[in-house]
Write a protein that holds these residues in place. Structure first.
Motif, PDB file in Angstrom:
ATOM      1  N   TYR A 137      65.790  53.870  55.823  1.00 55.72           N
ATOM      2  CA  TYR A 137      64.511  54.494  56.205  1.00 55.72           C
ATOM      3  C   TYR A 137      63.375  53.544  55.837  1.00 55.72           C
ATOM      4  N   ARG A 187      59.337  53.029  55.442  1.00 54.02           N
ATOM      5  CA  ARG A 187      58.119  53.810  55.229  1.00 54.02           C
ATOM      6  C   ARG A 187      56.906  52.875  55.115  1.00 54.02           C
ATOM      7  N   TYR A 214      68.804  64.138  56.020  1.00 49.84           N
ATOM      8  CA  TYR A 214      67.581  64.708  55.458  1.00 49.84           C
ATOM      9  C   TYR A 214      67.863  66.089  54.862  1.00 49.84           C
ATOM     10  N   LYS A 243      49.481  61.210  61.276  1.00 51.73           N
ATOM     11  CA  LYS A 243      50.507  61.217  60.222  1.00 51.73           C
ATOM     12  C   LYS A 243      49.833  60.885  58.892  1.00 51.73           C
ATOM     13  N   THR A 289      62.221  61.883  62.852  1.00 55.14           N
ATOM     14  CA  THR A 289      62.863  60.626  62.475  1.00 55.14           C
ATOM     15  C   THR A 289      63.852  60.861  61.338  1.00 55.14           C
ATOM     16  N   ALA A 290      63.394  61.553  60.315  1.00 57.82           N
ATOM     17  CA  ALA A 290      64.248  61.749  59.148  1.00 57.82           C
ATOM     18  C   ALA A 290      65.449  62.620  59.494  1.00 57.82           C
TER      19      ALA A 290
HETATM   20  C1  COI Z   1      59.963  61.630  59.136  1.00 64.58           C
HETATM   21  O1  COI Z   1      60.698  62.430  59.744  1.00 64.58           O
HETATM   22  O2  COI Z   1      60.121  60.408  59.231  1.00 64.58           O
HETATM   23  C2  COI Z   1      58.876  62.097  58.285  1.00 64.58           C
HETATM   24  O3  COI Z   1      57.954  61.369  58.113  1.00 64.58           O
HETATM   25  C3  COI Z   1      58.972  63.402  57.603  1.00 64.58           C
HETATM   26  C4  COI Z   1      59.060  63.215  56.116  1.00 64.58           C
HETATM   27  C5  COI Z   1      58.856  64.518  55.414  1.00 64.58           C
HETATM   28  C6  COI Z   1      60.352  62.582  55.700  1.00 64.58           C
END
Ligand code: COI
Length: 355
Positions: free
Chosen positions: A136, A138, A168, A196, A302-303
């Motif tokens: 993932y 970020r 997730y 976001k 996404t998550a």
């Molecule tokens: C994602 O789904 O990537 C998000 O940003 C939600 C987050 C709470 C993990």
């Protein structure tokens, strides 16, 4: 690559987690991307450094007024050893939509994608390979002026951190229980629902906590004005299959324009399934269920990728969807999206980007 970023490698590499027991977002790779912004130089000094604490003064703007943004995407290792990103240019595009709303300076989208590629390349050994896992990514920006008055910060920092993740929701692709939220709201037109930003998520925690206490996984958000139109499910976009047609809420300012949402719409159209973006109420959903026409409900993000919904509760009225089983469309979408993401099936859409 148009941009080059110096790399300072860690002298103290961490032990990697067990790839078969990964949680979501609990461990972080060895390096991070860091870049600064000031009024004279714009975005400058993009570099890769060892992952570690960020030292900021207590007066730093982001701590007080939450002038910040974030993105989320994933990297995958394909069976033939390639590193694949999923539509990273869409994250860069959305980042600038968020930036514009938050008075955060625009970031060059090519630069952002190249920074993502570079950090993933540096920490590529952190990409887990087990089914259902990924790295993932970020990216986030914070306002760094040390100032307590309310105005747009003049300085910012942009970071990208990486986390090897599993599912997730514990249990992976299994039906969730969702509580329809009728006390708290997530967004109103004119607010930041489409962006976001951490504030949206901070404001949603209370509702999520109350739902979890009642035995639910997440909430379903209704519109903030009339409290009847369906908007999102937790941190994901919401889809409903009613009488053969798939419906989802339109992007009218309160909904996050999910990249998985967009991919699902394109895939469904490609398969010849009728998919419509329109407003509909929670009552419409309950009516469809009463007349036997509610076939499937699922959330996309996404998550979570595709998260089927097995139960909805609205004002103490509980309905079970598809016998609390994973629906046919949910399964097909999950297989198609994760298959494309991992390079297992042909990417007819040009969505995957090789690092
Ligand atoms: C994602 O789904 O990537 C998000 O940003 C939600 C987050 C709470 C993990």
């Amino acid at each position: 690559m148009q941009h080059s970023f110096p790399v300072t490698r860690t002298t103290n590499p961490k032990q990697k987690p067990d790839p078969n027991n990964l949680l979501f977002g609990t461990v972080f790779s060895d390096h991070m991307f860091e870049m600064s912004f000031n009024q004279d130089k714009g975005w400058y000094d993009g570099k890769i450094v060892p992952y570690g604490p960020i030292v900021l003064e207590p007066s730093t703007a982001v701590f007080h007024y939450a002038q910040e943004m974030f993105e989320g995407l994933k990297a995958y290792r394909s069976d033939d050893g390639r590193i694949l990103l999923f539509r990273p240019e869409k994250n860069a595009e959305r980042a600038n939509v968020t930036n514009a709303r938050m008075c955060i300076p625009e970031i060059n989208e090519t630069l952002m994608v190249e920074a993502i590629k570079k950090i993933v390349e540096v920490d590529q050994d952190w990409i887990p390979e087990a089914e259902g896992t990924s790295l993932y990514i970020r990216p986030f920006i914070i306002a760094t002026d040390t100032y307590l008055g309310l105005r747009p910060s003049q300085t910012f920092k942009f970071y990208i951190i990486l986390s090897p993740v599993g599912d997730y929701y514990k249990g992976g692709l299994s039906p969730t229980k969702i509580l329809v939220e009728d006390k708290y709201v997530r967004a109103v037109v004119g607010g930041t629902g489409f962006a976001k930003v951490g504030g949206n998520y901070a404001a949603s925690i209370k509702a999520q906590e109350e739902a979890i206490k009642k035995g639910y996984n997440q909430v379903l958000w209704l519109d903030g004005v009339e409290r009847k139109y369906v908007e999102e499910i937790g941190t994901s976009n919401a889809f409903f299959k009613i009488d053969g047609e798939i419906v989802t809420s339109p992007l009218t300012g309160t909904i996050l324009p999910g990249i998985t949402r967009d991919s699902v719409i394109q895939l469904l159209k490609h398969w010849g399934v009728k998919v419509t973006e329109r407003r509909f109420t929670i009552q419409d959903i309950y009516d469809a269920n009463a007349s036997g026409k509610l076939d499937e409900v699922f959330a996309t993000g996404t998550a979570a990728v595709i998260s089927p919904v097995g139960e909805l509760c609205w004002k103490d009225r509980v309905i079970t969807i598809n016998n609390n089983e994973i629906g046919e469309i949910s399964r097909k979408l999950y297989d198609a999206i994760t298959g494309i993401q991992r390079g297992k099936i042909k990417d007819e859409f040009g969505w995957t980007v090789e690092v």
